[in-house]
Design a protein around this motif. Structure first.
Motif, mmCIF file in Angstrom:
data_model
loop_
_atom_site.group_PDB
_atom_site.id
_atom_site.type_symbol
_atom_site.label_atom_id
_atom_site.label_comp_id
_atom_site.label_asym_id
_atom_site.label_seq_id
_atom_site.Cartn_x
_atom_site.Cartn_y
_atom_site.Cartn_z
ATOM 1 N N ASN A 1 7.658 7.550 5.095
ATOM 2 C CA ASN A 1 7.308 6.967 3.807
ATOM 3 C C ASN A 1 8.348 7.295 2.797
ATOM 4 O O ASN A 1 8.588 6.599 1.903
ATOM 5 C CB ASN A 1 5.794 7.438 3.406
ATOM 6 N N THR B 1 0.670 -1.139 0.036
ATOM 7 C CA THR B 1 -0.188 -0.097 0.111
ATOM 8 C C THR B 1 0.690 1.135 0.014
ATOM 9 O O THR B 1 1.916 1.185 0.440
ATOM 10 C CB THR B 1 -0.878 0.021 1.338
ATOM 11 N N THR C 1 -4.815 1.193 11.253
ATOM 12 C CA THR C 1 -5.440 2.542 10.264
ATOM 13 C C THR C 1 -6.155 3.459 11.119
ATOM 14 O O THR C 1 -6.391 4.649 10.563
ATOM 15 C CB THR C 1 -6.347 1.775 9.214
ATOM 16 N N LEU D 1 -4.305 4.311 3.205
ATOM 17 C CA LEU D 1 -3.596 4.145 2.755
ATOM 18 C C LEU D 1 -4.344 3.321 1.375
ATOM 19 O O LEU D 1 -5.603 2.962 1.512
ATOM 20 C CB LEU D 1 -2.757 2.817 3.382
ATOM 21 N N PRO E 1 0.531 5.644 0.762
ATOM 22 C CA PRO E 1 -0.216 6.821 1.292
ATOM 23 C C PRO E 1 -1.040 7.483 0.347
ATOM 24 O O PRO E 1 -0.633 7.761 -0.756
ATOM 25 C CB PRO E 1 0.767 7.898 1.915
ATOM 26 N N ASP F 1 -1.427 -4.342 4.640
ATOM 27 C CA ASP F 1 -1.385 -4.358 3.299
ATOM 28 C C ASP F 1 -2.480 -5.278 2.631
ATOM 29 O O ASP F 1 -3.458 -5.163 1.804
ATOM 30 C CB ASP F 1 -0.105 -4.232 2.694
ATOM 31 N N GLU G 1 3.185 -4.924 8.712
ATOM 32 C CA GLU G 1 2.884 -4.080 7.567
ATOM 33 C C GLU G 1 2.162 -5.098 6.505
ATOM 34 O O GLU G 1 1.410 -4.827 5.520
ATOM 35 C CB GLU G 1 4.223 -3.758 7.277
#
Length: 339
Positions: free
Chosen positions: A185, A5, A331, A45, A7, A296, A292
């Motif tokens: 990021n 994913t 999230t 995301l 941003p 995702d 992570e």
């Protein structure tokens, strides 16, 4: 399938700038399944597929490959023309030199400057001066987004040309650092700590990288362009770092996501202490990478319409409530609200 994913900030800024130019961005946003609440949420995301669909629809709507970000429109097909001009270069260094020459003759594309030293080469992106009638804030936002897009494109397309990771020594951006979450990021995107507030946008390579031969052909270029810009967003740089290899193991399926440190170290033919040390040097850990990958996969699954119960079982949670708690932690929203 790559489920990484990214941003939502890129889409948020691009949509706002295109809208200020008179384009109705509801169509590209709808095509990508991106809602207004997602754009307003700083933690939101998006999948690489959503970003690809948005970009493709924006290209079609604006007939501009930079969808209004450049000093002048860039007609559809320009990127293909640039690619065809350099695909037969013998190595990456010559390809970049040819790219700089070709771009110099095309209006709307930011010129490139190549500065070669004894051991490294700096590739500088020069953002052209804009129409003075634009509001200052709008012009600055467009320049910043164009800079981001150009550097990501140059880095990842270079990696595709040679079919392997192109490690950067430095990345410099000529604007102040964003908030810490977005700044981090940038480090992940480029694989190196990014310096903000520089005099000029630049990528710095080891000269040895520029001697790598071009392995792509006109045929593989056609495939690349047909999917464009999916590979640009989904493949970071053919990364061979320890964290990238661990992520690939974890992404391989349910068994991969539940692999222990011993399992992964054995797959990579290294000891567990050495694996942990490598990950620590790269600013991450096995648990962080596992979180992570799960995050995702969860976002991608919700985007495809999977139910919470199915996702919970597929991702190995003991029960749906545990999945909901984890998703809220990742999230800031429940799965239902995120949809």
């Amino acid at each position: 399938m790559n489920q990484r994913t990214v941003p939502a900030d890129f889409v948020r800024r691009a949509a706002a700038l295109a809208a200020s130019g008179g384009f109705d961005m509801a169509i590209p946003l709808e095509a990508a399944g991106i809602t207004l609440p997602m754009l307003r949420d700083e933690k939101a995301l998006l999948t690489a597929k959503q970003l690809t669909l948005f970009t493709q629809a924006a290209w079609q709507l604006t007939s501009d490959e930079l969808f209004g970000l450049g000093a002048a429109p860039v007609p559809r097909g320009t990127f293909k023309l640039v690619c065809l001009s350099l695909i037969h270069s013998p190595d990456l260094g010559r390809a970049i030199e040819r790219m700089a020459d070709v771009i110099r003759a095309l209006p709307g594309l930011p010129p490139l400057r190549i500065r070669t030293g004894e051991s490294t080469t700096r590739l500088q992106v020069v953002i052209p001066r804009r129409d003075d009638t634009l509001p200052v804030a709008t012009a600055e936002a467009a320049d910043r987004l164009l800079t981001d897009f150009e550097l990501i494109l140059l880095h990842r397309f270079a990696a595709w040309l040679v079919g392997k990771r192109v490690k950067l020594i430095a990345v410099e951006l000529p604007y102040p650092a964003p908030d810490p979450l977005l700044a981090k990021n940038y480090d992940v995107i480029f694989g190196v700590r990014v310096t903000f507030g520089a005099d000029m946008a630049a990528l710095e390579f080891d000269n040895a990288v520029l001697r790598a031969p071009i392995i792509q052909t006109e045929e593989t270029l056609e495939d690349y362009l047909r999917e464009s810009p999916n590979l640009l967003f989904s493949e970071r740089d053919y990364d061979s770092t320890a964290s990238a290899q661990v992520r690939k193991v974890l992404e391989s399926g349910v068994k991969g996501r539940t692999s222990t440190a011993d399992d992964i170290a054995e797959m990579l033919s290294i000891s567990v202490p050495h694996l942990r040390r490598l990950l620590r040097q790269e600013g991450t850990s096995l648990n962080q990478l596992r979180e992570e990958v799960l995050r995702d996969a969860a976002i991608s699954g919700l985007g495809r319409g999977e139910s919470v119960d199915d996702l919970s079982a597929r991702l190995g949670f003991s029960e749906p409530s545990a999945f909901r708690r984890a998703f809220k932690r990742w999230t800031g929203e429940t799965p239902g609200a995120y949809r």
